[in-house]
Motif scaffolding. Structure first.
Motif, short mmCIF file in Angstrom:
data_model
loop_
_atom_site.label_atom_id
_atom_site.label_comp_id
_atom_site.label_asym_id
_atom_site.label_seq_id
_atom_site.Cartn_x
_atom_site.Cartn_y
_atom_site.Cartn_z
N ASN A 13 14.78 -12.59 -7.19
CA ASN A 13 13.93 -11.39 -7.38
C ASN A 13 14.94 -10.29 -7.73
OD1 ASN A 13 11.42 -9.92 -5.08
ND2 ASN A 13 11.38 -10.14 -7.29
N TYR A 63 10.99 2.59 -4.20
CA TYR A 63 10.78 1.38 -4.99
C TYR A 63 9.71 1.55 -6.06
CZ TYR A 63 9.41 -3.35 -6.18
OH TYR A 63 9.11 -4.48 -6.89
N ASN A 65 7.64 -0.70 -9.09
CA ASN A 65 7.38 -1.99 -9.71
C ASN A 65 7.82 -1.97 -11.18
OD1 ASN A 65 6.23 -3.87 -7.85
ND2 ASN A 65 4.38 -2.61 -7.76
N SER A 72 4.72 -0.44 -3.09
CA SER A 72 4.72 -0.36 -1.64
C SER A 72 6.07 -0.93 -1.17
CB SER A 72 3.51 -1.12 -1.10
OG SER A 72 3.19 -2.23 -1.93
N MET A 73 6.14 -1.58 -0.02
CA MET A 73 7.42 -2.10 0.44
C MET A 73 7.79 -3.35 -0.37
SD MET A 73 10.11 -2.00 2.16
CE MET A 73 11.40 -3.03 2.81
N CYS A 74 9.07 -3.52 -0.60
CA CYS A 74 9.57 -4.71 -1.28
C CYS A 74 10.62 -5.34 -0.38
CB CYS A 74 10.17 -4.31 -2.62
SG CYS A 74 10.95 -5.68 -3.47
N ASN A 76 12.54 -8.29 -0.71
CA ASN A 76 13.81 -8.68 -1.34
C ASN A 76 14.56 -7.44 -1.82
OD1 ASN A 76 13.57 -11.45 -0.96
ND2 ASN A 76 12.36 -11.73 -2.83
N GLY A 77 13.83 -6.44 -2.32
CA GLY A 77 14.47 -5.19 -2.72
C GLY A 77 15.12 -4.50 -1.53
N SER A 137 3.40 -4.76 1.80
CA SER A 137 2.61 -4.86 0.58
C SER A 137 1.45 -5.82 0.87
CB SER A 137 3.44 -5.43 -0.57
OG SER A 137 4.37 -4.48 -1.02
N PRO A 138 0.35 -5.68 0.12
CA PRO A 138 -0.80 -6.54 0.38
C PRO A 138 -0.61 -7.95 -0.18
CG PRO A 138 -1.26 -5.07 -1.45
CD PRO A 138 0.11 -4.69 -0.95
N ASN A 171 -0.78 -9.24 -4.20
CA ASN A 171 0.21 -10.27 -4.55
C ASN A 171 -0.36 -11.60 -4.08
OD1 ASN A 171 2.65 -8.44 -5.33
ND2 ASN A 171 1.88 -7.59 -3.41
N GLU A 189 3.17 -11.69 -8.62
CA GLU A 189 3.36 -10.34 -8.09
C GLU A 189 2.59 -9.27 -8.85
OE1 GLU A 189 7.01 -8.33 -7.02
OE2 GLU A 189 7.87 -10.25 -6.46
N ARG A 190 1.84 -8.51 -8.09
CA ARG A 190 1.23 -7.29 -8.61
C ARG A 190 2.34 -6.36 -9.10
NH1 ARG A 190 -1.30 -2.88 -4.38
NH2 ARG A 190 0.85 -2.77 -3.64
N CYS A 199 9.43 -13.63 -3.55
CA CYS A 199 8.89 -12.32 -3.15
C CYS A 199 9.06 -12.20 -1.63
CB CYS A 199 7.43 -12.23 -3.55
SG CYS A 199 6.61 -10.76 -2.93
N GLY A 200 9.82 -11.22 -1.18
CA GLY A 200 10.17 -11.12 0.24
C GLY A 200 8.99 -10.84 1.16
N THR A 201 8.18 -9.84 0.79
CA THR A 201 7.00 -9.56 1.64
C THR A 201 6.02 -10.73 1.54
OG1 THR A 201 6.12 -8.23 -0.19
CG2 THR A 201 7.16 -7.03 1.64
N1 API Z 1 9.06 -8.36 -4.73
C1 API Z 1 8.67 -7.62 -3.57
C2 API Z 1 7.27 -7.25 -3.49
C3 API Z 1 7.03 -6.02 -4.24
C4 API Z 1 5.64 -5.56 -3.99
C5 API Z 1 4.90 -5.33 -5.21
N2 API Z 1 4.84 -6.40 -6.14
C6 API Z 1 3.54 -4.78 -4.89
O1 API Z 1 2.89 -5.14 -3.91
O2 API Z 1 3.10 -3.93 -5.65
C7 API Z 1 9.15 -8.25 -2.31
O3 API Z 1 10.19 -8.90 -2.33
O4 API Z 1 8.55 -8.05 -1.27
#
Ligand code: API
Length: 260
Positions: A13, A63, A65, A72-74, A76-77, A137-138, A171, A189-190, A199-201
């Motif tokens: 990511n 953050y 997108n 929202s929160m990421c 992996n970021g 994130s949702p 997501n 991913e949204r 995607c971490g979340t």
């Molecule tokens: N890549 C991210 C998620 C980003 C969230 C984003 N895609 C959203 O919900 O808008 C992660 O590692 O959690």
């Protein structure tokens, strides 16, 4: 103006990260962020992160997108910006930083694994064949089989844009049990509007929904296309989870500058 950046990736990511402590990049427009993240016309990334000053904590993570919108929160970021902070002069045994969903603690182990504390989850919606929860994130989480050969783009997109989710977006995670406490996760991913390598979340949400989890301490190994992650958490009941840690490597890739 010149935009100086470093590229980082956490299990594939990938993110453009810029040090904004001098506040040079406060006015990045949606179009600029989208352009920088574009893989053909820009640098290319799943998202862009600014490291901002924080009065009360080590730094703030802002953050965006890849589509240019504030995300929202990421997860992996979050792991990548901790490694970025460490590599760029903010050297600490443990970090506390501000993000879209509040404060996060983190540290880097001797094995160079970034351990990121995620906020507690206090609500889960369970449906017949999927669940919906917010891990910063949702996320839509669906356990099934044949995930390796699934058309994640088409199926994920159809769910993300259906009547229920199209407005806010979601997501979409397809998850398969690989063994005891071991799952394989693929995520649409949204904001990227495509599958990402990890995607971490999303893997956090998938781990919390592991069907055989137990009340108390849990430790789930996660395989993604981009590599392996590990999520530990305490399950209080079916709705509540705390002490959640997302753990995995995060690496510097290259640096550069570009006119914006
Ligand atoms: N890549 C991210 C998620 C980003 C969230 C984003 N895609 C959203 O919900 O808008 C992660 O590692 O959690």
């Amino acid at each position: 103006m010149q935009f100086d950046f470093l590229k980082y990736q956490g299990t594939g990511n990938d993110f453009i990260i810029a040090d904004n402590r001098k506040q040079l990049y406060n006015e990045l427009s949606t179009e600029t962020v989208r352009h920088l993240c574009d893989r053909k016309f820009g640098i290319g990334a799943d998202g862009l992160i600014l490291l901002n000053n924080s009065i009360t904590h080590d730094f703030e993570m802002q953050y965006f997108n890849a589509d240019g919108n504030i995300g929202s929160m990421c997860g992996n970021g979050g792991r990548c910006i901790v490694q970025f902070a460490h590599d760029n002069g903010i050297v600490k045994d443990s970090y506390v930083f501000e993000a879209a969903d509040g404060l996060h603690e983190a540290n880097i182990t001797q094995q160079k694994i970034v351990q990121l504390k995620m906020n507690p989850v206090n609500a889960v919606q369970y449906f017949n064949d999927y669940s919906v929860l917010n891990t910063g994130s949702p996320h839509y989480v669906s356990y099934g089989v044949g995930v390796k050969n699934k058309d994640v783009f088409a199926e994920g997109k159809a769910i993300r844009y259906n009547e229920t989710f199209s407005k806010e977006g979601i997501n979409v995670n397809f998850v398969e049990v690989m063994g005891a406490n071991n799952i394989f996760v693929r995520t649409y991913e949204r904001g990227v509007e495509n599958e990402t390598a990890s995607c971490g979340t999303g893997v956090t949400a998938a781990a919390l929904m592991y069907p055989q989890n137990s009340i108390g301490a849990n430790n789930i190994q996660i395989n993604t296309i981009g590599g392996n992650l590990n999520v530990t958490f305490n399950k209080i009941n079916d709705q509540q989870f705390d002490n959640i840690y997302l753990c995995g490597p995060a690496s510097f890739v290259f640096k550069g500058s570009i006119q914006i």
